[in-house]
Design a protein around this motif. Structure first.
Motif: not given
Length: 180
Positions: A70-96
């Motif tokens: 909820s609140g700021g934690a939801a905004l951080f988790a969904l707008i910053i944390f998830a895109p950063v982590v998922e982009t890094l994972i996606m980049a590693a998988v795609l590079s492979l």
């Protein structure tokens, strides 16, 4: 080294060949601001359309559960944390994947993989998620021609924008719950 195809375009290594059906704003690593805007509109409108179809076909289908946020934690988790982590994972998988298959199969495998991964929390969610990850994966593959930083930045920023409306609905359901 070859030119990207437009006057004044950045020099790129080994241009990625994508089918003619891929819009030029996704197929070339040029005009980042326009690409971000058009990629965001493509992801969000496609997702909303797929969600509406799924809702009409399976109205009782399970949605992802973000009740712990909820609140700021939801905004951080969904707008910053998830895109950063998922982009890094996606980049590693795609590079492979790109070491073994071409760009198109790598992009398709990535988007399907992300759909399956998101289906673990809610089965039909993956049917919506594969679409934006098709765009994110394409952005990574195309923009990494300019540099790894661009390859990471472009899908991250579009992903963050994609998550903004749902994040607002999760963070502040009384004010934004009707957005998605």
């Amino acid at each position: 080294m070859s030119e990207a195809g437009t006057a004044g375009a950045p020099t790129v290594r080994g241009a990625v060949e994508l089918p003619a059906i891929v819009p030029s704003f996704l197929a070339r690593p040029t005009r980042p601001a326009l690409t971000i805007l058009l990629a965001y509109l493509t992801t969000i409108l496609g997702s909303l359309m797929l969600a509406a179809i799924i809702q009409s076909v399976a109205p009782q289908s399970e949605s992802p559960d973000f009740s712990q946020l909820s609140g700021g934690a939801a905004l951080f988790a969904l707008i910053i944390f998830a895109p950063v982590v998922e982009t890094l994972i996606m980049a590693a998988v795609l590079s492979l994947l790109l070491r073994f298959v071409g760009a198109v199969p790598a992009i398709l495998l990535s988007s399907v993989g992300w759909g399956v991964a998101h289906s673990v929390q809610a089965a039909t969610w993956g049917l919506v998620i594969w679409w934006p990850f098709l765009i994110f994966s394409t952005l990574f593959v195309v923009w990494r021609q300019r540099s790894l930083a661009w390859g990471l930045f472009m899908p991250f920023i579009v992903h963050a924008l994609q998550n903004t409306l749902p994040a607002l609905a999760v963070a502040y359901p009384d004010r934004f719950g009707g957005l998605v």
